[in-house]
Design a protein around this motif. Structure first.
Motif, PDB file in Angstrom:
ATOM      1  N   PRO A 310      -4.849   4.861   1.263  1.00  5.81           N
ATOM      2  CA  PRO A 310      -5.906   3.928   1.651  1.00  5.81           C
ATOM      3  C   PRO A 310      -5.458   2.383   1.642  1.00  5.81           C
ATOM      4  CG  PRO A 310      -5.392   5.070  -0.686  1.00  5.81           C
ATOM      5  CD  PRO A 310      -5.055   5.152   0.240  1.00  5.81           C
ATOM      6  N   PHE A 311      -4.576   2.513   1.937  1.00  6.60           N
ATOM      7  CA  PHE A 311      -4.101   0.798   2.153  1.00  6.60           C
ATOM      8  C   PHE A 311      -5.204   0.338   3.283  1.00  6.60           C
ATOM      9  CE2 PHE A 311      -2.520  -3.114   3.274  1.00  6.60           C
ATOM     10  CZ  PHE A 311      -2.016  -3.929   2.321  1.00  6.60           C
ATOM     11  N   ALA A 312      -5.960  -0.910   3.046  1.00  4.54           N
ATOM     12  CA  ALA A 312      -6.883  -1.456   3.958  1.00  4.54           C
ATOM     13  C   ALA A 312      -6.409  -2.365   5.416  1.00  4.54           C
ATOM     14  CB  ALA A 312      -7.067  -3.074   2.760  1.00  4.54           C
ATOM     15  N   LEU A 313      -5.396  -1.804   5.458  1.00  4.93           N
ATOM     16  CA  LEU A 313      -4.629  -2.136   7.268  1.00  4.93           C
ATOM     17  C   LEU A 313      -4.208  -0.790   7.455  1.00  4.93           C
ATOM     18  CD1 LEU A 313      -3.880  -6.155   6.233  1.00  4.93           C
ATOM     19  CD2 LEU A 313      -6.276  -5.237   6.980  1.00  4.93           C
ATOM     20  N   CYS A 376       5.368  -9.871  -1.831  1.00  4.79           N
ATOM     21  CA  CYS A 376       5.043  -8.979  -2.462  1.00  4.79           C
ATOM     22  C   CYS A 376       3.035  -9.297  -2.507  1.00  4.79           C
ATOM     23  CB  CYS A 376       5.637  -8.193  -3.665  1.00  4.79           C
ATOM     24  SG  CYS A 376       6.935  -7.674  -2.922  1.00  4.79           S
ATOM     25  N   GLU A 377       3.014 -11.150  -2.810  1.00  2.00           N
ATOM     26  CA  GLU A 377       1.992 -11.396  -3.876  1.00  2.00           C
ATOM     27  C   GLU A 377       0.858 -11.278  -2.453  1.00  2.00           C
ATOM     28  OE1 GLU A 377      -0.127 -15.495  -4.936  1.00  2.00           O
ATOM     29  OE2 GLU A 377       2.106 -15.031  -5.115  1.00  2.00           O
ATOM     30  N   ILE A 378       1.457 -11.453  -1.022  1.00  2.00           N
ATOM     31  CA  ILE A 378       0.970 -11.414   0.349  1.00  2.00           C
ATOM     32  C   ILE A 378       0.248  -9.829   0.674  1.00  2.00           C
ATOM     33  CG2 ILE A 378       0.832 -12.012   3.134  1.00  2.00           C
ATOM     34  CD1 ILE A 378       0.214 -14.522   0.932  1.00  2.00           C
ATOM     35  N   ILE A 379       0.979  -8.849   0.426  1.00  5.62           N
ATOM     36  CA  ILE A 379       0.767  -8.076   0.940  1.00  5.62           C
ATOM     37  C   ILE A 379      -0.004  -7.024  -0.082  1.00  5.62           C
ATOM     38  CG2 ILE A 379       2.131  -5.251   0.761  1.00  5.62           C
ATOM     39  CD1 ILE A 379       4.185  -6.325   2.127  1.00  5.62           C
ATOM     40  N   ARG A 380      -0.434  -7.614  -1.477  1.00  9.23           N
ATOM     41  CA  ARG A 380      -1.377  -7.001  -2.536  1.00  9.23           C
ATOM     42  C   ARG A 380      -2.669  -7.896  -1.902  1.00  9.23           C
ATOM     43  NH1 ARG A 380       0.931  -4.266  -7.498  1.00  9.23           N
ATOM     44  NH2 ARG A 380      -1.566  -4.621  -7.890  1.00  9.23           N
ATOM     45  N   SER A 381      -2.493  -9.098  -1.904  1.00  9.72           N
ATOM     46  CA  SER A 381      -3.468  -9.773  -1.250  1.00  9.72           C
ATOM     47  C   SER A 381      -4.490  -9.925  -0.318  1.00  9.72           C
ATOM     48  CB  SER A 381      -3.539 -11.229  -1.085  1.00  9.72           C
ATOM     49  OG  SER A 381      -2.577 -11.440   0.268  1.00  9.72           O
ATOM     50  N   LEU A 382      -3.158  -8.417   0.655  1.00  9.96           N
ATOM     51  CA  LEU A 382      -4.149  -7.794   2.023  1.00  9.96           C
ATOM     52  C   LEU A 382      -4.835  -6.592   1.526  1.00  9.96           C
ATOM     53  CD1 LEU A 382      -1.517  -9.155   4.067  1.00  9.96           C
ATOM     54  CD2 LEU A 382      -3.345 -10.099   4.388  1.00  9.96           C
ATOM     55  N   ASP A 383      -4.654  -6.638   0.445  1.00 15.87           N
ATOM     56  CA  ASP A 383      -5.201  -4.835   0.579  1.00 15.87           C
ATOM     57  C   ASP A 383      -6.611  -5.039  -0.531  1.00 15.87           C
ATOM     58  OD1 ASP A 383      -5.500  -1.821   0.516  1.00 15.87           O
ATOM     59  OD2 ASP A 383      -4.966  -1.688  -2.134  1.00 15.87           O
ATOM     60  N   ASP A 384      -7.071  -6.538  -0.395  1.00 17.67           N
ATOM     61  CA  ASP A 384      -8.142  -6.506  -0.720  1.00 17.67           C
ATOM     62  C   ASP A 384      -9.673  -6.117  -0.425  1.00 17.67           C
ATOM     63  OD1 ASP A 384      -7.070  -6.728  -3.727  1.00 17.67           O
ATOM     64  OD2 ASP A 384      -7.234  -9.176  -2.902  1.00 17.67           O
TER      65      ASP A 384
END
Length: 384
Positions: A310-313, A376-384
């Motif tokens: 279910p990752f957003a992208l 990692c911070e950017i990847i996590r933010s892109l899953d919002d």
């Protein structure tokens, strides 16, 4: 139909035109004695294929792999071709290789006149599946050519047993796996012969360059002769057969010697980077990292992961999103049996799935902990 990714604009610009905080997938680390040794080679006058650094590099690399012989060559692709040719593989023969790998693996088989036959890969290790290899064996099969993909060793014990049972050669493509091991025994000495690449993004580099490793004295001697126009060492300018100009220069080898002095550090740092990625993204649904099977040592040539629901992208959407934040990345290889030169009507399903969701993150040993945390911070933010 596999979607074609857009071009990578940062790759088409000069280094000076890239954003100062851009994080490439890989940067060679050349802050050891590389400059000193190259200058020494230049001053010696021995800048072509004769010179002390060639011999020293071969000896250092053989010792590192735990084999008797290492034969340096001009790049990793010709290393594969030389190994296959030295074994006598040619027209009418078949060589079984994984579908998921760089095209050089298949091309080297093609150069001999033999036919590459593609087996599927394991869903966990991403390396060639021995059960599928067995299904591809025919009376024309001469060799199995496993690839230690992205730094994880292929299942060499199972493949060796299969090769012995069927009377086949086992040839390792270790281009991406310098120092990877099974039960502490490093790749490069498991098969009858093995090959490595020293391209700029490999664990160690000579710019271009490659190596053939083997414990077979006669096979090593044959490779040395063939790489030098098939000229025997005892009779200059005499050629009993058609050979190749596949020699490494002393300048390249000088870089290689300096790189070998730090190879353990490079591997240790790459494993640390992979661990940090895994720890910081461990709870992110849809992100799965490369495996390290029990008794196997993955050197994580690339920090590789799968991007799935279910990752957003999707993987293909994540690549430009990361690039917009100054982070480079790479998709997995296309399966070889989906490419025009080797296309089949039935692509191997596991390889096809992995190629559509696999992603390689920045992986250079020069990467800092702060850069990993930012990625990692950017990847996590892109899953919002």
């Amino acid at each position: 139909m596999i979607q074609q990714l857009p071009l990578f604009p940062y790759l088409e610009t000069q280094e000076s035109e890239r954003p100062p905080d851009f994080i490439p997938v890989y940067t060679p680390v050349l802050d050891g004695r590389e400059e000193k040794y190259v200058l020494d080679a230049v001053r010696s006058g021995w800048i072509s294929s004769l010179g002390s650094y060639v011999t020293r590099f071969e000896q250092d690399f053989a010792r590192f792999c735990g084999v008797r012989h290492a034969v340096s060559v001009s790049n990793g692709t010709v290393a594969l071709h030389l190994a296959l040719h030295a074994l006598g593989i040619g027209p009418g023969d078949e060589v079984i290789a994984p579908s998921l790998t760089f095209i050089a693996t298949a091309n080297a088989v093609h150069y001999t006149g033999a036919t590459p036959v593609f087996a599927d890969v394991d869903a966990v290790t991403w390396c060639i599946d021995p059960d599928d290899v067995r299904k591809r064996i025919t009376p024309r099969t001469r060799a199995i050519l496993p690839v230690h993909l992205y730094g994880h060793p292929a299942p060499m014990r199972e493949l060796q047993a299969l090769a012995d049972e069927q009377g086949l050669w086992l040839v390792e493509d270790a281009a991406e796996a310098h120092g990877a091991a099974i039960d502490g025994r490093r790749v490069g000495g498991w098969g009858r012969i093995a090959t490595f690449s020293f391209y700029a993004n490999k664990v160690i580099t000579t710019g271009e360059g490659g190596m053939v490793t083997t414990n077979d004295d006669a096979l090593a001697a044959r490779c040395r002769m063939l790489r030098d126009h098939a000229m025997p060492p005892h009779r200059r300018y005499w050629h009993d057969e058609v050979g190749f100009n596949y020699r490494m220069t002393n300048l390249q080898a000088a870089v290689g010697v300096a790189q070998m002095e730090r190879i353990d550090h490079f591997i240790r740092r790459k494993r640390e980077i992979a661990t940090r990625y895994r720890e910081e993204l461990a709870d992110l649904p849809g992100i799965t990292f490369a495996a390290e099977q029990p008794s196997y040592t993955n050197i994580y040539w690339m920090a590789s992961l799968l991007v799935e629901p279910p990752f957003a992208l999707t993987r293909d959407a994540l690549i430009p999103a990361l690039r917009a934040h100054g982070i480079d990345s790479r998709p997995f290889f296309h399966p070889l049996d989906t490419l025009p030169p080797y296309c089949s009507d039935a692509p191997r399903p596991v390889a096809l799935h992995l190629s559509q969701c696999g992603l390689n993150l920045p992986s250079s040993p020069s990467l800092t902990d702060e850069q990993v945390a930012y990625i990692c911070e950017i990847i996590r933010s892109l899953d919002d």
